[in-house]
Design an enzyme around this catalytic site. Structure first.
Site, PDB file in Angstrom:
ATOM      1  CB  CYS A   2     -17.637   1.710 -12.305  1.00 53.20           C
ATOM      2  SG  CYS A   2     -17.240   3.478 -11.536  1.00 53.20           S
ATOM      3  NE  ARG A  27     -15.894  -4.126 -11.121  1.00 53.55           N
ATOM      4  CZ  ARG A  27     -14.615  -4.538 -11.199  1.00 53.55           C
ATOM      5  NH1 ARG A  27     -14.585  -5.564 -10.761  1.00 53.55           N
ATOM      6  NH2 ARG A  27     -13.746  -3.747 -11.725  1.00 53.55           N
ATOM      7  CD1 TRP A  71     -17.238   3.264  -4.167  1.00 50.99           C
ATOM      8  CD2 TRP A  71     -15.338   4.094  -4.779  1.00 50.99           C
ATOM      9  NE1 TRP A  71     -16.095   3.584  -3.194  1.00 50.99           N
ATOM     10  CE2 TRP A  71     -15.290   3.977  -3.676  1.00 50.99           C
ATOM     11  CE3 TRP A  71     -14.256   4.223  -5.831  1.00 50.99           C
ATOM     12  CZ2 TRP A  71     -14.019   4.407  -3.027  1.00 50.99           C
ATOM     13  CZ3 TRP A  71     -12.861   4.698  -5.164  1.00 50.99           C
ATOM     14  CH2 TRP A  71     -13.047   4.757  -3.890  1.00 50.99           C
ATOM     15  CG  ASN A  97     -14.230  -0.038 -14.061  1.00 51.32           C
ATOM     16  OD1 ASN A  97     -13.791   0.704 -13.075  1.00 51.32           O
ATOM     17  ND2 ASN A  97     -13.611  -1.336 -14.101  1.00 51.32           N
ATOM     18  N   GLY A  98     -13.133   3.160 -14.797  1.00 54.50           N
ATOM     19  CA  GLY A  98     -11.701   3.623 -14.741  1.00 54.50           C
ATOM     20  C   GLY A  98     -11.689   5.115 -14.678  1.00 54.50           C
ATOM     21  CD  GLU A 469      -7.658  -9.262   7.562  1.00 52.35           C
ATOM     22  OE1 GLU A 469      -7.007  -8.355   7.058  1.00 52.35           O
ATOM     23  OE2 GLU A 469      -8.780  -9.562   7.049  1.00 52.35           O
ATOM     24  CE  LYS A 473     -11.819  -7.988   6.554  1.00 51.51           C
ATOM     25  NZ  LYS A 473     -10.867  -8.440   5.805  1.00 51.51           N
ATOM     26  CD  GLU A 476     -13.100  -3.967   5.077  1.00 52.47           C
ATOM     27  OE1 GLU A 476     -13.031  -4.223   3.690  1.00 52.47           O
ATOM     28  OE2 GLU A 476     -12.603  -4.887   5.733  1.00 52.47           O
ATOM     29  CG  HIS A 492       7.619   1.481  22.834  1.00 57.11           C
ATOM     30  ND1 HIS A 492       8.489   2.022  23.468  1.00 57.11           N
ATOM     31  CD2 HIS A 492       7.408   0.144  22.732  1.00 57.11           C
ATOM     32  CE1 HIS A 492       9.378   0.943  23.804  1.00 57.11           C
ATOM     33  NE2 HIS A 492       8.666  -0.152  23.426  1.00 57.11           N
ATOM     34  CE  LYS A 591     -14.172  -9.246  -2.501  1.00 53.36           C
ATOM     35  NZ  LYS A 591     -13.637  -9.236  -1.212  1.00 53.36           N
TER      36      LYS A 591
HETATM   37  C1  F6R Z   1     -10.628  -5.525   3.144  1.00 53.12           C
HETATM   38  C2  F6R Z   1     -10.137  -5.853   1.740  1.00 53.12           C
HETATM   39  C3  F6R Z   1      -9.297  -4.813   1.296  1.00 53.12           C
HETATM   40  C4  F6R Z   1      -8.439  -5.615   0.053  1.00 53.12           C
HETATM   41  C5  F6R Z   1      -7.491  -4.645  -0.800  1.00 53.12           C
HETATM   42  C6  F6R Z   1      -6.682  -5.192  -1.696  1.00 53.12           C
HETATM   43  O1  F6R Z   1     -11.382  -6.480   3.726  1.00 53.12           O
HETATM   44  O2  F6R Z   1     -10.797  -6.424   1.023  1.00 53.12           O
HETATM   45  O3  F6R Z   1      -8.271  -4.161   2.049  1.00 53.12           O
HETATM   46  O4  F6R Z   1      -7.708  -6.631   0.701  1.00 53.12           O
HETATM   47  O5  F6R Z   1      -8.271  -3.647  -1.243  1.00 53.12           O
HETATM   48  O6  F6R Z   1      -7.415  -5.868  -2.709  1.00 53.12           O
HETATM   49  P1  F6R Z   1      -6.803  -7.057  -3.548  1.00 53.12           P
HETATM   50  O7  F6R Z   1      -6.545  -8.411  -2.779  1.00 53.12           O
HETATM   51  O8  F6R Z   1      -8.140  -7.378  -4.597  1.00 53.12           O
HETATM   52  O9  F6R Z   1      -5.728  -6.541  -4.265  1.00 53.12           O
END
Ligand code: F6R
Length: 596
Positions: A2, A27, A71, A97-98, A469, A473, A476, A492, A591
Site C-alpha cells: 500500500c 502501490r 492493495w 503498509n505491510g 518478458e 508485458k 500484464e 515438446h 508495482k
Molecule cells: C512486471 C513487473 C514485475 C516486477 C516484479 C519485481 O512488469 O514490474 O514483474 O518486475 O514485481 O519487482 P522489483 O524489480 O521491484 O523487485
C-alpha cells in the site's frame, strides 16, 4: 502493499495529502482513505481508486493528517477495510503498509479487553494497540505498540489532540520529507518531490515524530538518532506524465536517456575504477522476481559470454527456500523497487549462507540497499507505470557493466574486447531511438492483432528471456494470454496450442541460432499461426517465412535484447490501448510487492 503519506504544516492538509497519495497509486488502488486533525479528527474512506475518494469526501480543515491507498492482502477491498482506522474512542487514526502476522492473537486479546472492531483487516489491531498503550505520549505509545507486533510494517499515526505524526517501519519503506515550516512522510520519495527533495530515510525499528517544524527520530530503545538528510536528484518532472497519455509510454520513451545516464561515469575509460570491486568468483547466482528475473536471465548469457563465469538464475521465492549447495557464488539481487519482499528475504538468506551480495536497484535508499555488501544503482529515475520498462533496460546495462568488471578481474576479457563492449554500450541509446521511431509501424501491428485471445513469444539463446518478458508485458497490461518459450521447446508440448487464432511473435535476429529459428517459424506457420518476426534490417529472407516483419538496426546479438525488448514493450502497450485496458494500473497487481 500500500502507499502511505502524512503532512504536518501550515497549509490545509487535505489537498496536499490527496495530491501526494495519487503519486503512490502504483502501490495499490483498490480503496483509499484520509484522516485530518482539525477541530476534531475527521476521517473518510472509500472503496475504489483515489479519484473516487476525492469525488466523495467532505472538506476537511486542519494542517495535520495522514492518507492511504490500499492493495488488499487481509480483508476484501471494501470501504470498511480501507485505511485509516480509528480506535474505539476515535482519538487516534492510523495507516499501515505491510502485514501483521500475529494479528489473530492480538485481536483475541484486544477483544477480550473490550475493544470493538469494525473491519476484517490485520491493520485495525494497531489502532487499538495504540489506544491501549497510550499514557500521554504518542511516540511512546507507538513504540510500545510495535513491540507487540510481528510482521512487516510502515505505520503512521495521528491523534485528535496532537500536533504531529508518529511513524515507524520494519521492512516496509518510510521516508520523511523536510520542508520549510512543513514536513511530510511517505512510502516513497516520488510522492513528495513536488514539495521537497530533502529526504530522511527511516531505518527498521526507528520511530519518528514529525511536526510542522521538527523531526525527531528515536531507535527501538528510545535513544535519539541523528542523521543527515539526503538530497534526492529526481525532479517532479521525472515523476509526472509530461504530456504522454500514460506513464508506461513516457517511460518507454525515456529509455535512450536512461541508458545514457546509467553509463555515465561508469565506462569513461578502460582503466576506470571497477564498477564492483569484487575479487574473483567461481560462480554467480542472480536472484529476482518478475521482469527483474527476466533481466537476470539475460544477465546469465552476458556474464557467461564476457566473464566466462558459470551463472545461474533463480526466482527469489524459490531461492530463499532452496538448500544451500557447496559453492560460494556471488549473489546478485536484481530489484527495481528494492522492496520486493521475496528478494529482500533472498538477500538475507544469501548473507546467512555467507555469500557476498550485490544489489542492482533503482530506488535510492530502498530497503535492499541496507541488506547487501554492495549496491549498483540503475539510474532509470522513478518508474510509475506498474509494468517495468526502463528499469528492465537499465538493469541490463548494469549487468553488461558488471560482466565487464568480472571479466576484467578474472582476466577473461581482453582490453580490446572490453573496448568493443564499451563502444556497443554507447551505441545502445541510438539503437533504442531507432525502435521508438518505428512506433507507428508497431502500433499498426497491434491494431491488426489486438483481438487475439492467446499470443506466443519465442526466442533462442539470449533472446529467449526477452520472449518471456514480451509475454509478461502482454499478459500484464493487455490481458491477452501471453506465453513465452525457448523456440526449441515448441515441439515438446506448446505446439499443441498453436492455431490460426494464436499469433506467434518470433525473435529472429541473425545469431548462431538463426537457422534453427527459421525452422521454428516454419513449424508454427505450417500449423496456421500468423507469425510476427523481429529481425535485423536487410534480412529480407524473413519475409518468406513470416506474415509480418519488424526490422531493427543490426547490432551484435549480445546486445540485441535491448532494442528487441523495446519493440515488445511498445507492442504490448499498443495492444493494451486498442483493448481499452487501464495500462498504468492493471487489475490485481501492484508495482511493489511487499508480501510473499
Ligand atoms: C512486471 C513487473 C514485475 C516486477 C516484479 C519485481 O512488469 O514490474 O514483474 O518486475 O514485481 O519487482 P522489483 O524489480 O521491484 O523487485
Amino acid at each position: 502493499m500500500c502507499g502511505i503519506v502524512g503532512y504536518a504544516g501550515q497549509r490545509r492538509a487535505q489537498p496536499i495529502l490527496i495530491d501526494c497519495l495519487k503519486r503512490l497509486e502504483y502501490r495499490g488502488y483498490d480503496s483509499a482513505g484520509i484522516a485530518v486533525v482539525g477541530k476534531d479528527l475527521q476521517l473518510f474512506k472509500s472503496e475504489g481508486e483515489i479519484a473516487v475518494l476525492e469525488g466523495k469526501m467532505p472538506e476537511m480543515d486542519g494542517g495535520l493528517g495522514i492518507a492511504h491507498t490500499r492493495w488488499a492482502t487481509q480483508g476484501k477491498p471494501t470501504t470498511e477495510n480501507a485505511h485509516p482506522f480509528a480506535d474505539c474512542s476515535n482519538r487516534f487514526a492510523i495507516v499501515h503498509n505491510g502485514i501483521i502476522s500475529n494479528f489473530m492473537d492480538l485481536k483475541d486479546k484486544l477483544l477480550a479487553d473490550g475493544h470493538v472492531f469494525s473491519s476484517e483487516t490485520d491493520t485495525e489491531v494497531f489502532a487499538h494497540l495504540v489506544e491501549s498503550e497510550f499514557e500521554g505520549d504518542l511516540l511512546e505509545a507507538v513504540r510500545s505498540a510495535v513491540a507487540r507486533v510481528e510482521g512487516t510494517y510502515a505505520f503512521a499515526v495521528v491523534a485528535k489532540d496532537g500536533d504531529g505524526i508518529v511513524a515507524t517501519r520494519r521492512e516496509s519503506p518510510l521516508v520523511v520529507g523536510l520542508g520549510n515550516g512543513e514536513n511530510f512522510i511517505a512510502s516513497d520519495v516520488t510522492a513528495l518531490l513536488k514539495h521537497t527533495n530533502k529526504m530522511l530515510f527511516i531505518e527498521d525499528g526507528e520511530v519518528v515524530r514529525v511536526t510542522k517544524d521538527s523531526v525527531t527520530v528515536v531507535d527501538a530503545a528510545g535513544n535519539e538518532v541523528r542523521r543527515e538528510p539526503h538530497k534526492v536528484a529526481w525532479t517532479l518532472e521525472d515523476a509526472e506524465k509530461g504530456g504522454y497519455p500514460h506513464f508506461m509510454l513516457k517511460e518507454i520513451y525515456e529509455q535512450p536517456s536512461a541508458i545514457h545516464d546509467s553509463l555515465l561515469g561508469r565506462v569513461e575509460s578502460l582503466d576506470a575504477e571497477p564498477f564492483f570491486s569484487s575479487g574473483a568468483f567461481s560462480s554467480v547466482k542472480i536472484v529476482a522476481c518478475g521482469t527483474s528475473y527476466h533481466a537476470g536471465l539475460v544477465g546469465k548469457y552476458i556474464i557467461e559470454e564476457l566473464a566466462k563465469i558459470p551463472t545461474t538464475v533463480q526466482i527469489s521465492s524459490e531461492y530463499r527456500y532452496s538448500s544451500a549447495p557447496r559453492e560460494n557464488p556471488l549473489i546478485v539481487l536484481v530489484t527495481q523497487s528494492g522492496e520486493t519482499l521475496d528478494t529482500m528475504a533472498a538477500a538475507r538468506e544469501a548473507r546467512r549462507r555467507g555469500n557476498r551480495t550485490v544489489a542492482i536497484a533503482n530506488v535510492m535508499g530502498s530497503a535492499i540497499t541496507r541488506e547487501v555488501d554492495h549496491v549498483i544503482y540503475t539510474r532509470a529515475g522513478p518508474e510509475i507505470g506498474v509494468a517495468a520498462t526502463k528499469t528492465f533496460v537499465t538493469q541490463l546495462v548494469a549487468l553488461y557493466i558488471l560482466a565487464m568488471d568480472l571479466g576484467t578481474q578474472s582476466r577473461t576479457l581482453s582490453a580490446l574486447a572490453k573496448r568493443a563492449v564499451i563502444g556497443q554500450l554507447r551505441s545502445l541509446p541510438r539503437a533504442v531511438q531507432d525502435v521508438l521511431n518505428k512506433a507507428p509501424e508497431i502500433e499498426a501491428l497491434a491494431k491488426k492483432y489486438h483481438a487475439s485471445r492467446d499470443m506466443f513469444f519465442i526466442g533462442r539463446n539470449i533472446n529467449y528471456p526477452v520472449a518471456l518478458e514480451g509475454a509478461l508485458k502482454t499478459k500484464e497490461i493487455s490481458y491477452i494470454h501471453g506465453e513465452g518459450f525457448p523456440a526449441g521447446e515448441l515441439k515438446h508440448g506448446p505446439l499443441a496450442l498453436i492455431s490460426k487464432d494464436s499469433p506467434v511473435v518470433a525473435i529472429a535476429v541473425k545469431d548462431h541460432t538463426y537457422g534453427k529459428m527459421l525452422g521454428n517459424i516454419s513449424e508454427v506457420s505450417a500449423r496456421g499461426s500468423p507469425v510476427i518476426a523481429i529481425g535485423f534490417e536487410g534480412d529480407t529472407e524473413l519475409e518468406k517465412y513470416a506474415d509480418d516483419v519488424l526490422y531493427i538496426r543490426e547490432i551484435p546479438p549480445l546486445f540485441s535484447p535491448v532494442p528487441v525488448v523495446v519493440a515488445l514493450q511498445l507492442f504490448s502497450y499498443y495492444l493494451a490501448r486498442e483493448r481499452g485496458c487501464p495500462i498504468d494500473k492493471p487489475r490485481n497487481i501492484a508495482k511493489t510487492v511487499t508480501v510473499d
